[in-house]
Every structure is written in structure tokens, then in C-alpha cells.
Design an enzyme around this catalytic site. Structure first.
Site, PDB file in Angstrom:
ATOM      1  N   CYS A  52      -1.188 -11.694  -0.881  1.00 14.39           N
ATOM      2  CA  CYS A  52      -0.266 -10.805  -0.162  1.00 14.39           C
ATOM      3  C   CYS A  52      -0.756 -10.473   1.246  1.00 14.39           C
ATOM      4  CB  CYS A  52      -0.069  -9.511  -0.956  1.00 14.39           C
ATOM      5  SG  CYS A  52       0.125  -9.743  -2.722  1.00 14.39           S
ATOM      6  N   ASP A  84      -1.365  -5.542  -7.288  1.00 17.87           N
ATOM      7  CA  ASP A  84      -0.715  -5.288  -8.574  1.00 17.87           C
ATOM      8  C   ASP A  84      -0.660  -6.556  -9.422  1.00 17.87           C
ATOM      9  OD1 ASP A  84      -0.273  -3.055  -7.020  1.00 17.87           O
ATOM     10  OD2 ASP A  84       1.710  -2.674  -7.839  1.00 17.87           O
ATOM     11  N   CYS A 125       0.864  -5.927   0.622  1.00 16.57           N
ATOM     12  CA  CYS A 125       1.004  -5.633  -0.799  1.00 16.57           C
ATOM     13  C   CYS A 125       1.533  -4.215  -1.008  1.00 16.57           C
ATOM     14  CB  CYS A 125      -0.316  -5.839  -1.524  1.00 16.57           C
ATOM     15  SG  CYS A 125      -0.139  -5.913  -3.328  1.00 16.57           S
ATOM     16  N   ASP A 126       2.075  -4.003  -2.203  1.00 17.95           N
ATOM     17  CA  ASP A 126       2.944  -2.868  -2.495  1.00 17.95           C
ATOM     18  C   ASP A 126       2.496  -1.525  -1.938  1.00 17.95           C
ATOM     19  OD1 ASP A 126       4.025  -4.908  -3.943  1.00 17.95           O
ATOM     20  OD2 ASP A 126       3.920  -3.920  -5.876  1.00 17.95           O
ATOM     21  N   LYS A 127       1.290  -1.078  -2.297  1.00 16.61           N
ATOM     22  CA  LYS A 127       0.889   0.289  -1.980  1.00 16.61           C
ATOM     23  C   LYS A 127       0.388   0.441  -0.551  1.00 16.61           C
ATOM     24  CE  LYS A 127       2.044   0.812  -6.156  1.00 16.61           C
ATOM     25  NZ  LYS A 127       2.260  -0.625  -6.400  1.00 16.61           N
ATOM     26  N   CYS A 197       4.630 -10.833  -2.815  1.00 18.09           N
ATOM     27  CA  CYS A 197       5.422 -11.398  -3.914  1.00 18.09           C
ATOM     28  C   CYS A 197       6.877 -11.604  -3.498  1.00 18.09           C
ATOM     29  CB  CYS A 197       5.324 -10.510  -5.135  1.00 18.09           C
ATOM     30  SG  CYS A 197       3.649 -10.403  -5.811  1.00 18.09           S
ATOM     31  N   GLU A 447       1.992   0.012 -13.783  1.00 16.41           N
ATOM     32  CA  GLU A 447       3.222  -0.757 -13.900  1.00 16.41           C
ATOM     33  C   GLU A 447       3.190  -1.562 -15.195  1.00 16.41           C
ATOM     34  OE1 GLU A 447       3.641  -3.161 -10.446  1.00 16.41           O
ATOM     35  OE2 GLU A 447       4.198  -1.486  -9.154  1.00 16.41           O
ATOM     36  N   SER A 473       7.022  -2.722 -12.249  1.00 16.99           N
ATOM     37  CA  SER A 473       6.954  -3.608 -11.099  1.00 16.99           C
ATOM     38  C   SER A 473       8.351  -3.819 -10.542  1.00 16.99           C
ATOM     39  CB  SER A 473       6.360  -4.950 -11.524  1.00 16.99           C
ATOM     40  OG  SER A 473       6.616  -5.943 -10.563  1.00 16.99           O
TER      41      SER A 473
END
Length: 559
Positions: A52, A84, A125-127, A197, A447, A473
Site C-alpha cells: 500500500c 490491515d 493504507c487505511d488508517k 487495496c 476487522e 474491512s
């Protein structure tokens, strides 16, 4: 002019008493000329543990070139980042949401410590996205986010695949619907290079949110990570930060109530991740903007779902770029009256002005026209009821059943539920309950992609529902209800559900209920005893002690 822009950094670099600081900075290559210019922090979330963010080191180099060309001096620093997709289904996943607040703390501390005049945060990435946004908002100095871009889809037997398909294949193997050899082929093909992702999962949801809310430059996020255009995106971002500094445009100038409503509408229109609910609640708190779960439900009710994107749709994230980018999404929102077009963005232009520049690819069907949506209301629903008095969240695409009554299959933790699903113990019409996975109980609100993908892979996606105080997720699909509040560890009703209890889910009425009398529920709650904390020291213990409810964004609160 440069001196006028050194509103903060002159405290570090200017004057006789700062000779020691200048000596230290000269030791790493900065000159007197460099230190006379505005100092721009480059908050990089590059890390070598996931695809990511792996391209962010090279992207940062181009950003710094742009800063220098525009008259600034860049100084790069890093934060932590938890993948994640790598930690999913393990104890390590508990670190993911916790990292959001640590990233915010890191950027805030670096900004306060080094007195940067402005900051660009490189995220993927997500966070890292909400964490960086929260940190910049706390500092409230000129700054914005630059997204690293989506990964390209993989290909397997003529089909586009993403990380979502790997997790679903695991469940398919367990159910005897796929071989281990086929799983290995999918594993080897799903992630062909750098980038976040590749569906409208959490990272791309939040990247979309940041452009629509105005905290990322429009036209930057949809460009894929490996696309050669990303170099020029980085360079122009470095130049833009100097313009933002000159205009003294700060995050709280951008993050108005109208901007948050626009952001929620973008999640609804694109079928985005339920994690956006947590992150926008948390960001609104930093910005001092009142925001509740009810706002998400109300805006989703009036906003159509127009994007045919994975996890439930047809297309991967790179197709948004091919369709015309997030500007096309902005145009749909503005043209339909679903967004406040006069909201300001970091470029200094309004959302409507940015949307007007959209160049839509003729014939594309990734982002549908407003008169032909996938469904007339958005993908986010907020459910209440006696099982979730403070609320819960579910994401729908339009094909899911809207009513389910069935027996509870109760698991105190993700691992036990996963073992039951893989072991063939879950049957059609079961309602899986996974509890003690909330912000406090986990701690960290893991998640459940492994579990939800195993359900789908086993062919139970249309017949089994899941309810949890944990998260999902962005790659999750099906009737999967998360963020149940109060969580079990706080004595929420989820804690007193017993194996075989009847549960009723009514999505049309926005309810999730335990079918017991009020007296029985009260008696069980009275008899309930809280479990001991799973951690007694370190970051996990501190987080579990200080974190708020999911209905408030799962933020850390000062005792």
C-alpha cells in the site's frame, strides 16, 4: 517574502540563540539559504511491510522537488503504519485502529516540535489517511493529504481479482468449492505491484472522502500508484503546498459542517467502507464539528448509489481513474444537489468549481448517471434496536435480503467464529454473533474480513448474517452489521446474547433486535460481569482504558 511565510519555523531557525539548532541542521546538509526559507514538513507513512505505502518514498522525493522549486525547504519524517491485509485475522489486527490515533499523535508532535510552517502528509493504507487528517487538523496549520494511489488489479483465468478474492478463496477451499492449488494461483496473482487495496475498500473510500471534503487536491487520488503520472502529481503537490501556505489556508477553514456532509454523501454514492463512519466521526471531533450516526443515515437515505465498484460491484478502483476520476463523482454529487458546491477545497477553489472541470470518459459505466443508479439510496445504513441502542452500521449494495430472523451463534472473539465457519458448523439462516471485539474489548476493534470472506466463500453470503462490536474491512459484502454500541465490554446487550436466542434484523425499519422480553434482558444485564482486560500494560492497555464508543468514532478521550 520567505521570511513572512516562516511564521512558525523562525522559532527554530532564526536568531543568535538558535545557532545550536542551525548547527545540527547543517550537519545533515541544510544551508543558511535553506533555513531562511519556509520549512515544509513531509509526513511520510512509507513502510516496507505492505504494498500500500511502498511507493511513498519515491513519491516523497518528487514532492520535495516541487517544494524546493516553489521556494520552500522540505524536511521529511515518518510515522508508523499497520497493514490491515497483512495482520487480518491475527492478534496483530488489534494494532490497526490504534495506529490511526498514533499516526495523528506523531504528526501533531512533529509539527509542534519542529514548528513546520506547513505539512504535506503522504498516505495510502487505511488508517494512515484519517490518522494524518486528524493530526493536521489538531495542528491547524496549512497542509493537506496526498494519496499514494490504488494497486492495479491482478488477473486470474481471465478475471480481474484483488485481495478480496484471496480471502474469499480461503473460505471456498474450506467449503470444498476450490482447491489449494487454485488458492495459491489467486494468492500469487492478486497483488501485482504497489498501491492500496484495489476496490472501494477503506483506503480508496477515504481517499475519495479526502478529495470531496477538500483536504486533498482534486484529481490526485484516483491516479494509480504505479502510473507514471504519479510523479507529476507529487511534484505539483509540492508546489501547491507553498501556495496553500501563502494563502494561510488551514484544515479547520476547510472542514466545515457542509464539507462533512459532502464527505458522507461521497461514501453513500460510491458504496464506500463502513470504516468511513468511524473515521469521519473522529475527524469531526478534531475539527469541532458536531456529527452523529444519524447524519450518516439521513444523508445515505437521500443519496443514490451510483458506483459499480468492488467489493460488491463489478469494477476495481483503477476504473474510477479511467472513467474520469473523482471529479466525476464530485460532479454527480453537485449536479444532483447531494453536496454543497460552495464548500472550499485546499486548492482554494470550491467543490463545484472542481467538479465543473471533470472530463468523463464517454460510455463509461463505472460511475452511473443520476437517472440510472444502482439503487436510489446510498449503501450505508445505521441500525438501532434493543441489541444496538447507540447504533450499528451495515453497508448494502442492493441485492441483499432486507429481513432475517434466525438463531444466534455466539462467539467471544474472532478466532472461535472463524474456526466454526471453516469447520462447517454454521448453517443457512444462522446469525453469527462475534463480541468482545469492540474498541475497549478487543482492544482495537479488529476487522472481520477473514470471517466475512469465509462466509461468502462457503456459499453462505446470502443466507447467513453477522453482528459484531468489531469492524469490517471495506472488502466485506453481505448483511454484516458492525460497530454495535454499546459494545459487549461496556455491558451492551450484545454481551448477554446466548446460543440459540432468536435475533431479528429488519433493514427496512433500520432495526436489529434480540427477541426476548424486556424483563429477561434486564435480568441478564443485571447478572452480567465484565471480563478482565486482555492487556494490563503497554499501548493496548492504555488504548482500552481511554477509547470511546464506536458511536463516537472510537477516539481516545482525556480522563
Amino acid at each position: 517574502m520567505s521570511s513572512d511565510l516562516k511564521r512558525r519555523s523562525r522559532t527554530i531557525t532564526d536568531g543568535r540563540t538558535r545557532a545550536g539548532a542551525r548547527a545540527m541542521l547543517k550537519a545533515i546538509g541544510f544551508t543558511d539559504e535553506d533555513l531562511a526559507k519556509p520549512i515544509i514538513g513531509i509526513a511520510n507513512t512509507w513502510i516496507e511491510t505492505m504494498p500500500c505505502n511502498i511507493n511513498l518514498r519515491a513519491l516523497a522525493a518528487r514532492v520535495k522537488e516541487g517544494v524546493r522549486a516553489a521556494g520552500g525547504t522540505p524536511m521529511e519524517f515518518n510515522t508508523v503504519a499497520i497493514a490491515d491485509g497483512v495482520t487480518m485475522g491475527t492478534e496483530g489486527m488489534k494494532a490497526s485502529l490504534i495506529s490511526r490515533d498514533l499516526i495523528a499523535d506523531s504528526i501533531e508532535l512533529m509539527g509542534r516540535g519542529y514548528m513546520f510552517d506547513a505539512i504535506i502528509a503522504l498516505v495510502a493504507c487505511d488508517k494512515t489517511i484519517p490518522g494524518a487528517a486528524m493530526g493536521l487538523t489538531r495542528l491547524n496549520i496549512p497542509g493537506f493529504l496526498l494519496y499514494g494511489g490504488s494497486i492495479a488489479p491482478g488477473h486470474w483465468r481471465g478475471k480481474e481479482i484483488t485481495i478480496q478474492h484471496v480471502y474469499e478463496a480461503i473460505g471456498a477451499v474450506a467449503a470444498g468449492k476450490m482447491t489449494d492449488e487454485e488458492l495459491k494461483e489467486i494468492e500469487d496473482a492478486a497483488c501485482p505491484g504497489p498501491g492500496a487495496c484495489g476496490g472501494q475498500y477503506t483506503a480508496n473510500t477515504m481517499a475519495t472522502v479526502m478529495e470531496i471534503i477538500g483536504l486533498s487536491p482534486m484529481g490526485t487520488a484516483a491516479v494509480p500508484a504505479a502510473d507514471p503520472r504519479k510523479d507529476s502529481v507529487g511534484y505539483r503537490a509540492g508546489q501547491l503546498i507553498m501556495d496553500v501556505l501563502r494563502r494561510d489556508l488551514k484544515p479547520r477553514d476547510i472542514l466545515t459542517r457542509a464539507a462533512f456532509e459532502n464527505a458522507i454523501a461521497s461514501v453513500a454514492l460510491t458504496g464506500g467502507s463502513t470504516n468511513a463512519v468511524l473515521h469521519l466521526l473522529a475527524l469531526a471531533r478534531e475539527a469541532g464539528v458536531p456529527l452523529t450516526l444519524d447524519d450518516f443515515d439521513a444523508i445515505s437515505r437521500r443519496t443514490p448509489l451510483c458506483c459499480d465498484l468492488m467489493p460488491s460491484g463489478k469494477y476495481s478502483a483503477i476504473h474510477v481513474d479511467q472513467a474520469g476520476g473523482i471529479q466525476v463523482i464530485a460532479r454527480r454529487l453537485v449536479d444532483g444537489g447531494f453536496a454543497h458546491g460552495d464548500a472550499i477545497t485546499v486548492t482554494g477553489r470550491t467543490l463545484a468549481e472542481e467538479a465543473a472541470d471533470a472530463v468523463e470518459t464517454p460510455g463509461q459505466d463505472v460511475i452511473r448517471p443520476l437517472d440510472n443508479p444502482i439503487k436510489p439510496t446510498g449503501g450505508l445504513l445505521v441500525l438501532r434496536g434493543n441489541l444496538a441502542p447507540e447504533g450499528s452500521v451495515v453497508k448494502l449494495f442492493g441485492y441483499e435480503r432486507t429481513y432475517h430472523r434466525g438463531p444466534a451463534r455466539v462467539f467471544d472473539g474472532e478466532e472461535a467464529a472463524m474456526a466454526a465457519i471453516v469447520g462447517g458448523e454454521i448453517r443457512p439462516d444462522d446469525i453469527v454473533i462475534i463480541r468482545y471485539e469492540g474498541p475497549r474489548g478487543g482492544p482495537g476493534m479488529r476487522e472481520m474480513l477473514g470471517v466475512t470472506s469465509a462466509i461468502v466463500g462457503a456459499g453462505l453470503g446470502q443466507s447467513v448474517s453477522l453482528i459484531t462490536d468489531g469492524r469490517f474491512s471495506g472488502a466485506t459484502r453481505g448483511v454484516m452489521i458492525g460497530h454495535v454500541a454499546p459494545e459487549a465490554a461496556r455491558g451492551g446487550p450484545l454481551a448477554i446474547v446466548q446460543e440459540g436466542d432468536e435475533i431479528e434484523i429488519n433493514l427496512d425499519e433500520r432495526r436489529v433486535d434480540l427477541l426476548l422480553s424486556e424483563e429477561e434482558i434486564a435480568d441478564r444485564l443485571l447478572a452480567w460481569q465484565p471480563p478482565a482486560p486482555r492487556y494490563e500494560w503497554g499501548v493496548m492497555a492504555r488504548y482500552g482504558a481511554l477509547v470511546s464508543s464506536a458511536s463516537e468514532g472510537a477516539v481516545l478521550v482525556t480522563p
